[in-house]
Motif scaffolding. Sequence first.
Motif, short mmCIF file in Angstrom:
data_model
loop_
_atom_site.label_atom_id
_atom_site.label_comp_id
_atom_site.label_asym_id
_atom_site.label_seq_id
_atom_site.Cartn_x
_atom_site.Cartn_y
_atom_site.Cartn_z
N LEU A 10 -14.81 -50.43 9.73
CA LEU A 10 -15.99 -49.57 9.62
C LEU A 10 -16.25 -49.20 8.16
N VAL A 11 -15.22 -48.75 7.46
CA VAL A 11 -15.40 -48.33 6.07
C VAL A 11 -15.85 -49.51 5.21
N LEU A 12 -15.21 -50.66 5.36
CA LEU A 12 -15.53 -51.81 4.51
C LEU A 12 -16.87 -52.45 4.87
N ASP A 13 -17.14 -52.60 6.16
CA ASP A 13 -18.35 -53.32 6.57
C ASP A 13 -19.60 -52.45 6.63
N GLU A 14 -19.46 -51.19 6.95
CA GLU A 14 -20.64 -50.34 7.15
C GLU A 14 -20.88 -49.33 6.03
N PHE A 15 -19.88 -49.07 5.23
CA PHE A 15 -20.05 -48.08 4.16
C PHE A 15 -19.97 -48.74 2.78
N THR A 16 -18.78 -49.18 2.38
CA THR A 16 -18.63 -49.69 1.02
C THR A 16 -19.40 -50.98 0.79
N ALA A 17 -19.79 -51.69 1.83
CA ALA A 17 -20.60 -52.90 1.66
C ALA A 17 -22.05 -52.56 1.28
N ARG A 18 -22.45 -51.33 1.46
CA ARG A 18 -23.81 -50.92 1.10
C ARG A 18 -23.87 -50.68 -0.41
N ARG A 19 -24.88 -51.21 -1.05
CA ARG A 19 -24.99 -51.12 -2.51
C ARG A 19 -25.11 -49.68 -3.01
N GLU A 20 -25.73 -48.82 -2.23
CA GLU A 20 -25.92 -47.45 -2.70
C GLU A 20 -24.68 -46.57 -2.53
N VAL A 21 -23.67 -47.05 -1.80
CA VAL A 21 -22.45 -46.27 -1.59
C VAL A 21 -21.51 -46.50 -2.77
N ALA A 22 -21.29 -45.42 -3.55
CA ALA A 22 -20.44 -45.51 -4.72
C ALA A 22 -18.97 -45.26 -4.39
N ARG A 23 -18.73 -44.41 -3.35
CA ARG A 23 -17.35 -44.04 -3.04
C ARG A 23 -17.25 -43.51 -1.62
N VAL A 24 -16.14 -43.83 -0.97
CA VAL A 24 -15.84 -43.29 0.35
C VAL A 24 -14.40 -42.78 0.33
N GLU A 25 -14.23 -41.56 0.79
CA GLU A 25 -12.89 -40.99 0.92
C GLU A 25 -12.67 -40.68 2.40
N THR A 26 -11.55 -41.13 2.93
CA THR A 26 -11.28 -41.01 4.37
C THR A 26 -10.18 -39.98 4.63
N ARG A 27 -10.44 -39.11 5.61
CA ARG A 27 -9.44 -38.14 6.06
C ARG A 27 -9.30 -38.26 7.57
N LEU A 28 -8.09 -38.49 8.03
CA LEU A 28 -7.84 -38.57 9.47
C LEU A 28 -7.84 -37.16 10.07
N ILE A 29 -8.30 -37.05 11.29
CA ILE A 29 -8.31 -35.78 12.00
C ILE A 29 -7.14 -35.78 12.97
N PHE A 30 -6.21 -34.86 12.79
CA PHE A 30 -5.08 -34.74 13.71
C PHE A 30 -5.49 -34.01 14.98
N GLN A 31 -6.23 -32.93 14.83
CA GLN A 31 -6.62 -32.10 15.96
C GLN A 31 -7.85 -31.31 15.57
N GLN A 32 -8.66 -30.95 16.56
CA GLN A 32 -9.82 -30.12 16.28
C GLN A 32 -10.00 -29.09 17.39
N TRP A 33 -10.67 -28.00 17.05
CA TRP A 33 -10.91 -26.92 17.99
C TRP A 33 -12.38 -26.55 17.93
N ALA A 34 -12.94 -26.23 19.06
CA ALA A 34 -14.30 -25.69 19.10
C ALA A 34 -14.22 -24.21 18.71
N CYS A 35 -15.22 -23.73 18.05
CA CYS A 35 -15.28 -22.33 17.64
C CYS A 35 -16.53 -21.71 18.24
N GLY A 36 -16.64 -20.44 18.12
CA GLY A 36 -17.85 -19.79 18.59
C GLY A 36 -17.53 -18.66 19.53
N PRO A 37 -18.50 -18.11 20.14
CA PRO A 37 -19.88 -18.57 20.18
C PRO A 37 -20.63 -18.19 18.90
N LEU A 38 -21.71 -18.91 18.65
CA LEU A 38 -22.57 -18.63 17.51
C LEU A 38 -23.54 -17.53 17.91
N LEU A 39 -23.52 -16.45 17.17
CA LEU A 39 -24.41 -15.32 17.43
C LEU A 39 -24.97 -14.82 16.11
#
Length: 171
Positions: free
Chosen positions: A125-154
């Motif tokens: 994905l990074v090589l074929d869809e991002f860095t292969a694009r001429r306008e993309v100068a740099r991509v930095e990747t961070r893996l997500i170990f875990q995520q949580w929903a927050c809220g509610p938004l008020l």
Amino acid sequence: MAESVALDPVDLHILRLLQNDARTTYRDLAAQVGVAPSTCLDRVTRLRRSGVILGHQLRLDPAKLGRGLEALLSVQVRPHRRDLVGPFVDRIRALPEALSLFHLTGPEDFLVHVAVADPADLQRLVLDEFTARREVARVETRLIFQQWACGPLLPPDAEAVGAHESSDQSW
């Protein structure tokens, strides 16, 4: 900037409950809020018409769909011009791996949340869809170990209203 909408404690309670479970029936919602079902329906309709409620979303488990690895990609586009940004955004939004896309200030121009099958799929994905694009100068990747929903938004002034409710409420 969008204009805020005046919300009373009943509206705020409805919004809290719907953010926790958007499938709650009007009858159950009305009972929990302490109003008649018709009043509850009128209030939710008003919240939709005023743009406070934008819609309902179905959340899926990426891992159960064969996309168990999630990452955040910080992308720098150069030159950062409107004629390049529009097509870039359109292309990234069309990717089946893209979950969300943010246009940012600062050294990185975009943050892309993606879900892929495995590290090799992420590399593709990074090589074929991002860095292969001429306008993309740099991509930095961070893996997500875990995520949580927050809220509610008020609204900011609703925090005082929420402090009066019982602490055993599930949000």
